[in-house]
Structures are given as structure tokens and as C-alpha cells.
Design a protein around this motif. Structure first.
Motif, PDB file in Angstrom:
ATOM      1  N   MET A   1       0.829  -1.200   0.000  1.00  0.00           N
ATOM      2  CA  MET A   1       0.000   0.000   0.000  1.00  0.00           C
ATOM      3  C   MET A   1       0.867   1.255   0.000  1.00  0.00           C
ATOM      4  SD  MET A   1      -2.959  -1.081  -0.266  1.00  0.00           S
ATOM      5  CE  MET A   1      -4.340  -0.174   0.308  1.00  0.00           C
ATOM      6  N   ILE A   2       2.000   1.231   0.685  1.00  0.00           N
ATOM      7  CA  ILE A   2       2.917   2.372   0.661  1.00  0.00           C
ATOM      8  C   ILE A   2       3.437   2.587  -0.750  1.00  0.00           C
ATOM      9  CG2 ILE A   2       5.197   3.133   1.419  1.00  0.00           C
ATOM     10  CD1 ILE A   2       4.539   1.914   4.155  1.00  0.00           C
TER      11      ILE A   2
ATOM     12  N   GLY B   1       1.318   9.413  -5.809  1.00  0.00           N
ATOM     13  CA  GLY B   1       1.825  10.747  -5.511  1.00  0.00           C
ATOM     14  C   GLY B   1       2.803  11.233  -6.558  1.00  0.00           C
ATOM     15  N   MET B   2       3.703  10.351  -7.005  1.00  0.00           N
ATOM     16  CA  MET B   2       4.667  10.733  -8.033  1.00  0.00           C
ATOM     17  C   MET B   2       3.973  11.032  -9.356  1.00  0.00           C
ATOM     18  SD  MET B   2       7.787   8.116  -7.127  1.00  0.00           S
ATOM     19  CE  MET B   2       8.352   8.102  -8.795  1.00  0.00           C
TER      20      MET B   2
ATOM     21  N   GLY C   1       2.330  14.950 -13.293  1.00  0.00           N
ATOM     22  CA  GLY C   1       1.250  15.498 -14.110  1.00  0.00           C
ATOM     23  C   GLY C   1       1.026  16.972 -13.826  1.00  0.00           C
ATOM     24  N   GLY C   2       1.035  17.349 -12.555  1.00  0.00           N
ATOM     25  CA  GLY C   2       0.877  18.751 -12.201  1.00  0.00           C
ATOM     26  C   GLY C   2       2.034  19.593 -12.685  1.00  0.00           C
TER      27      GLY C   2
END
Length: 46
Positions: free
Chosen positions: A18-19, A26-27, A32-33
Motif C-alpha cells: 500500500m505504501i 503521488g509521483m 502530471g501537475g
């Protein structure tokens, strides 16, 4: 709900997987941002 709690806190393999999933998401969202930020910031050079 019990399945997710057992997967997260039941053993080390579930917690580490899960981590890894959350770090990957998150990456992906950061890249993308950053791409969208750079695309709107730089002027088009045609």
C-alpha cells in the motif's frame, strides 16, 4: 472494511504494497501537475 484493515495492518507485505501504491500515485500526480504547470507557463514557440 475489515479486508482493508487486515491488508494494511495485518502483515508487512500488505503495508509495504500500500505504501508503494500511494507513493506511485503521488509521483504520478506530481509529474502530471508539473507538466501542466510547465505547459501553461512557457509560451508556445512555433
Amino acid at each position: 472494511m475489515d479486508f482493508w484493515l487486515d491488508l494494511l495492518f495485518g502483515n508487512a507485505i500488505g503495508l509495504s504494497s500500500m505504501i508503494v501504491i500511494f507513493v506511485a500515485l503521488g509521483m504520478i500526480s506530481f509529474m502530471g501537475g508539473f507538466f501542466v504547470y510547465k505547459a501553461f507557463k512557457d509560451p508556445e514557440t512555433n
